[in-house]
Enzyme design. Sequence first.
Site, PDB file in Angstrom:
ATOM      1  N   ASP A  50      26.287 -11.261 -14.488  1.00  0.00           N
ATOM      2  CA  ASP A  50      26.875 -12.518 -14.965  1.00  0.00           C
ATOM      3  C   ASP A  50      25.846 -13.647 -14.998  1.00  0.00           C
ATOM      4  OD1 ASP A  50      29.112 -10.922 -14.853  1.00  0.00           O
ATOM      5  OD2 ASP A  50      30.366 -12.385 -13.832  1.00  0.00           O
ATOM      6  N   SER A  87      31.960 -18.514 -12.309  1.00  0.00           N
ATOM      7  CA  SER A  87      31.161 -18.878 -11.121  1.00  0.00           C
ATOM      8  C   SER A  87      29.671 -18.738 -11.399  1.00  0.00           C
ATOM      9  CB  SER A  87      31.563 -18.026  -9.914  1.00  0.00           C
ATOM     10  OG  SER A  87      31.212 -16.672 -10.104  1.00  0.00           O
TER      11      SER A  87
END
Length: 395
Positions: free
Chosen positions: A203, A145
């Site tokens: 991330d 994502s």
Amino acid sequence: MWARELAVSAPGKVILHGEHAVVLGKVALAVALDLRTFLRLRPGAEGRLSVCLPGVGVRRSWDTPGLRALRGRIAGKARGEEHVEQLDALREFAGIAAGASAPESLATLAFLYMCLAISAKYGDVPSVDIVVWSELPTGAGLGSSAAYAVCLAAALLMVCGAISCPLQEGESTARWTEEELTLINSWAFQGERVIHGNPSGVDNAVGTWGGALRYQAGKITPLKRVPTLRILLTNTKVPRSTKVLVAGVKEKILKFPAIMNPVLDSIDAISQECQSVLEAMPANPSPEHYPVLEEFFDINQHHLNVLGVGHPSLDRLCHVTASHSLHSKLTGAGGGGCGITLLPPDTSPLAVEAAKQDLCACGFECWETKIGAPGVTLHCCSSLSAQVLHALARS
């Protein structure tokens, strides 16, 4: 009016060391994985914005006047509580049910949010056609994502003129300046907030800068001069709940603090020692570094089992690779999920192939890839691999 056809890519991530201990203020090392998400950007029909996400079955198109009107309705609402109101308005507009958490719903919501928020600040709603395809499996803890959010942020900021288009005629790839990367990262984090609610920011930072990052108590520091290391990434396909695993570790620490705290300290020491080794390795690492990295894998895997986040599938993965003289550990939450196996330069292709066959025979999925990969990158479409071009063209 955007007039060029280009592609943007961003890497996924794995945690090298520091899983679970990071929640308690210890050091974690996150590294970019050379499995990437690709976004193709091309001029769209005048007055239309289209997005296609074949991996999650999304194909949507909106007229830009309608998006402009929606943007006007939610303008002025910033972060915090207003953020919730914005998302509710976007859900209603896109026909997404309240509380829907399927990947296609969250991906569509993040797309609309980022498009309207970025165009509100830097330009008009663009008439472009966007296709996003990924080599990364979703829901495996590999930062899929975030790679999506980073690609979207870079493409939308570029189309709206907030960052440059650094790709010169005749070049196959280009990267943005440090200042532009910081802006891409900040918007990618907003996209991650739409998808995950309260992400750490690790991330999207890995997706933006690539290489390796040190994360401790909310502070993210890129490592200098990180070598690219070959690995085997294995998805056991065993589903797990990160929330349940984190709670289990916490419970164990509360129950046996005198036993568990030294384990956490040891995991912290492994992360720091590993950082030192990686930063000492030149661009072409010498063989003596690898046995040290392999020992770190072995010790940390035992520690993670002690914390209670191992799983029979991960034990099997370690056992299978050990039979080929390779060293593995879980990556991420554990309890199933993914594991990584270090492939030193002197590993024979036959040994790698045999290990992959044995792992696939267990019902696992394997990729031979690299860690320490570059961050978000702009590509000339003709320079992409045939597989990526085919995947983007099918959409």
